[in-house]
Design a protein around this motif. Structure first.
Motif, mmCIF file in Angstrom:
data_model
loop_
_atom_site.group_PDB
_atom_site.id
_atom_site.type_symbol
_atom_site.label_atom_id
_atom_site.label_comp_id
_atom_site.label_asym_id
_atom_site.label_seq_id
_atom_site.Cartn_x
_atom_site.Cartn_y
_atom_site.Cartn_z
ATOM 1 N N PRO A 39 0.228 23.583 -11.108
ATOM 2 C CA PRO A 39 0.255 23.824 -12.553
ATOM 3 C C PRO A 39 1.631 24.283 -13.033
ATOM 4 N N LEU A 40 2.119 23.658 -14.064
ATOM 5 C CA LEU A 40 3.411 23.988 -14.652
ATOM 6 C C LEU A 40 3.222 25.047 -15.728
ATOM 7 N N ALA A 41 4.024 26.092 -15.649
ATOM 8 C CA ALA A 41 3.944 27.172 -16.642
ATOM 9 C C ALA A 41 4.478 26.681 -17.982
ATOM 10 N N THR A 42 3.874 27.163 -19.053
ATOM 11 C CA THR A 42 4.348 26.829 -20.390
ATOM 12 C C THR A 42 5.680 27.528 -20.638
ATOM 13 N N LYS A 43 6.317 27.191 -21.753
ATOM 14 C CA LYS A 43 7.605 27.802 -22.083
ATOM 15 C C LYS A 43 7.464 29.314 -22.224
ATOM 16 N N LYS A 44 6.394 29.743 -22.886
ATOM 17 C CA LYS A 44 6.152 31.170 -23.114
ATOM 18 C C LYS A 44 5.881 31.895 -21.788
ATOM 19 N N LEU A 45 5.054 31.304 -20.937
ATOM 20 C CA LEU A 45 4.735 31.910 -19.647
ATOM 21 C C LEU A 45 5.962 31.930 -18.735
ATOM 22 N N SER A 46 6.790 30.898 -18.817
ATOM 23 C CA SER A 46 8.014 30.865 -18.015
ATOM 24 C C SER A 46 8.916 32.044 -18.357
ATOM 25 N N LYS A 47 9.065 32.333 -19.643
ATOM 26 C CA LYS A 47 9.892 33.469 -20.059
ATOM 27 C C LYS A 47 9.311 34.779 -19.545
ATOM 28 N N LYS A 48 7.978 34.915 -19.604
ATOM 29 C CA LYS A 48 7.334 36.129 -19.096
ATOM 30 C C LYS A 48 7.565 36.274 -17.589
ATOM 31 N N LEU A 49 7.456 35.152 -16.870
ATOM 32 C CA LEU A 49 7.673 35.191 -15.425
ATOM 33 C C LEU A 49 9.118 35.550 -15.089
ATOM 34 N N TYR A 50 10.086 35.001 -15.839
ATOM 35 C CA TYR A 50 11.487 35.344 -15.616
ATOM 36 C C TYR A 50 11.714 36.837 -15.826
ATOM 37 N N LYS A 51 11.109 37.404 -16.884
ATOM 38 C CA LYS A 51 11.263 38.836 -17.164
ATOM 39 C C LYS A 51 10.627 39.678 -16.060
ATOM 40 N N CYS A 52 9.470 39.249 -15.590
ATOM 41 C CA CYS A 52 8.782 39.970 -14.521
ATOM 42 C C CYS A 52 9.600 39.918 -13.225
ATOM 43 N N VAL A 53 10.192 38.763 -12.926
ATOM 44 C CA VAL A 53 11.050 38.630 -11.740
ATOM 45 C C VAL A 53 12.262 39.544 -11.865
ATOM 46 N N LYS A 54 12.833 39.605 -13.054
ATOM 47 C CA LYS A 54 14.005 40.453 -13.280
ATOM 48 C C LYS A 54 13.664 41.925 -13.044
ATOM 49 N N LYS A 55 12.514 42.373 -13.580
ATOM 50 C CA LYS A 55 12.089 43.766 -13.390
ATOM 51 C C LYS A 55 11.809 44.053 -11.921
ATOM 52 N N ALA A 56 11.144 43.111 -11.248
ATOM 53 C CA ALA A 56 10.793 43.300 -9.844
ATOM 54 C C ALA A 56 12.033 43.307 -8.956
ATOM 55 N N SER A 57 13.026 42.493 -9.283
ATOM 56 C CA SER A 57 14.227 42.434 -8.450
ATOM 57 C C SER A 57 15.042 43.725 -8.553
ATOM 58 N N LYS A 58 14.998 44.383 -9.709
ATOM 59 C CA LYS A 58 15.699 45.663 -9.850
ATOM 60 C C LYS A 58 15.089 46.724 -8.949
ATOM 61 N N LEU A 59 13.774 46.618 -8.713
ATOM 62 C CA LEU A 59 13.069 47.584 -7.866
ATOM 63 C C LEU A 59 12.854 47.076 -6.441
ATOM 64 N N LYS A 60 13.504 45.950 -6.098
ATOM 65 C CA LYS A 60 13.395 45.340 -4.766
ATOM 66 C C LYS A 60 11.949 45.008 -4.400
ATOM 67 N N GLN A 61 11.198 44.475 -5.363
ATOM 68 C CA GLN A 61 9.791 44.140 -5.143
ATOM 69 C C GLN A 61 9.560 42.624 -5.156
ATOM 70 N N ILE A 62 10.554 41.846 -4.733
ATOM 71 C CA ILE A 62 10.385 40.399 -4.662
ATOM 72 C C ILE A 62 10.671 39.911 -3.256
ATOM 73 N N ARG A 63 10.085 38.768 -2.957
ATOM 74 C CA ARG A 63 10.401 38.028 -1.737
ATOM 75 C C ARG A 63 10.968 36.698 -2.205
ATOM 76 N N ARG A 64 12.145 36.326 -1.717
ATOM 77 C CA ARG A 64 12.754 35.096 -2.191
ATOM 78 C C ARG A 64 13.101 34.171 -1.032
ATOM 79 N N GLY A 65 12.906 32.896 -1.269
ATOM 80 C CA GLY A 65 13.192 31.897 -0.252
ATOM 81 C C GLY A 65 11.930 31.455 0.453
ATOM 82 N N VAL A 66 11.935 30.227 0.930
ATOM 83 C CA VAL A 66 10.744 29.640 1.544
ATOM 84 C C VAL A 66 10.348 30.399 2.806
ATOM 85 N N LYS A 67 11.304 30.687 3.692
ATOM 86 C CA LYS A 67 10.978 31.353 4.958
ATOM 87 C C LYS A 67 10.368 32.725 4.738
#
Length: 155
Positions: A39-67
């Motif tokens: 499922p492809l995120a809508t434009k509005k949901l994409s912006k929300k996801l980008y903001k959530c990723v930004k907040k999570a990355s500041k707190l080191k709460q993301i996992r990035r990369g396939v491996k």
């Protein structure tokens, strides 16, 4: 010496205008996505996801990369999996949606890996990110979790 400084100044100005001018619209980004990006995120949901990723990355709460994402999905970690829809070749990450469905993790595709990487605070494009839950951005996470879970799953 003055010529070098002028050349640097003109190159920087040209770079600044290029980066501002190369920003693509959502419709242009959708034109370049893979056939499996569902499922492809809508434009509005994409912006929300980008903001959530930004907040999570500041707190080191993301996992990035396939491996890394694959390793922590196998270990049983939970979160929202965000995949970039313009990654080639598809074989790099085509197994991840099946893994997410097996473990009932919500996942969604967004149109651009460059935007996904930059929202995580990196200069490199990223094709997969897992957002983990945290108290500091709980409202944004829950909103994204509900919307991504509500997206229709592919057959």
């Amino acid at each position: 010496m003055t010529k070098v400084k002028k050349e640097k100044g003109t190159k920087e100005e040209a770079g600044a205008t290029e980066t501002g001018g190369t920003e693509k619209s959502y419709q242009e980004l959708i034109a370049n996505i893979n056939p499996i990006a569902n499922p492809l995120a809508t434009k509005k949901l994409s912006k929300k996801l980008y903001k959530c990723v930004k907040k999570a990355s500041k707190l080191k709460q993301i996992r990035r990369g396939v491996k890394e994402v694959q390793k922590f999905i196998n270990k049983g970690e939970t979160g929202i999996v965000v995949l970039a829809g313009d990654t080639l070749p598809i074989e790099v990450y085509c197994h991840l949606p099946a893994m997410c469905e097996d473990r009932s993790l919500p996942y969604a595709y967004i149109p651009s890996k460059v935007d996904l990487g930059s929202s995580a605070g990196s200069k490199r494009p990223t094709c997969v990110i897992m957002i983990k839950s945290h108290e500091d951005y709980k409202e944004a996470y829950d909103e994204c979790f509900d919307e991504v879970s509500a997206l229709p799953k592919p057959l």
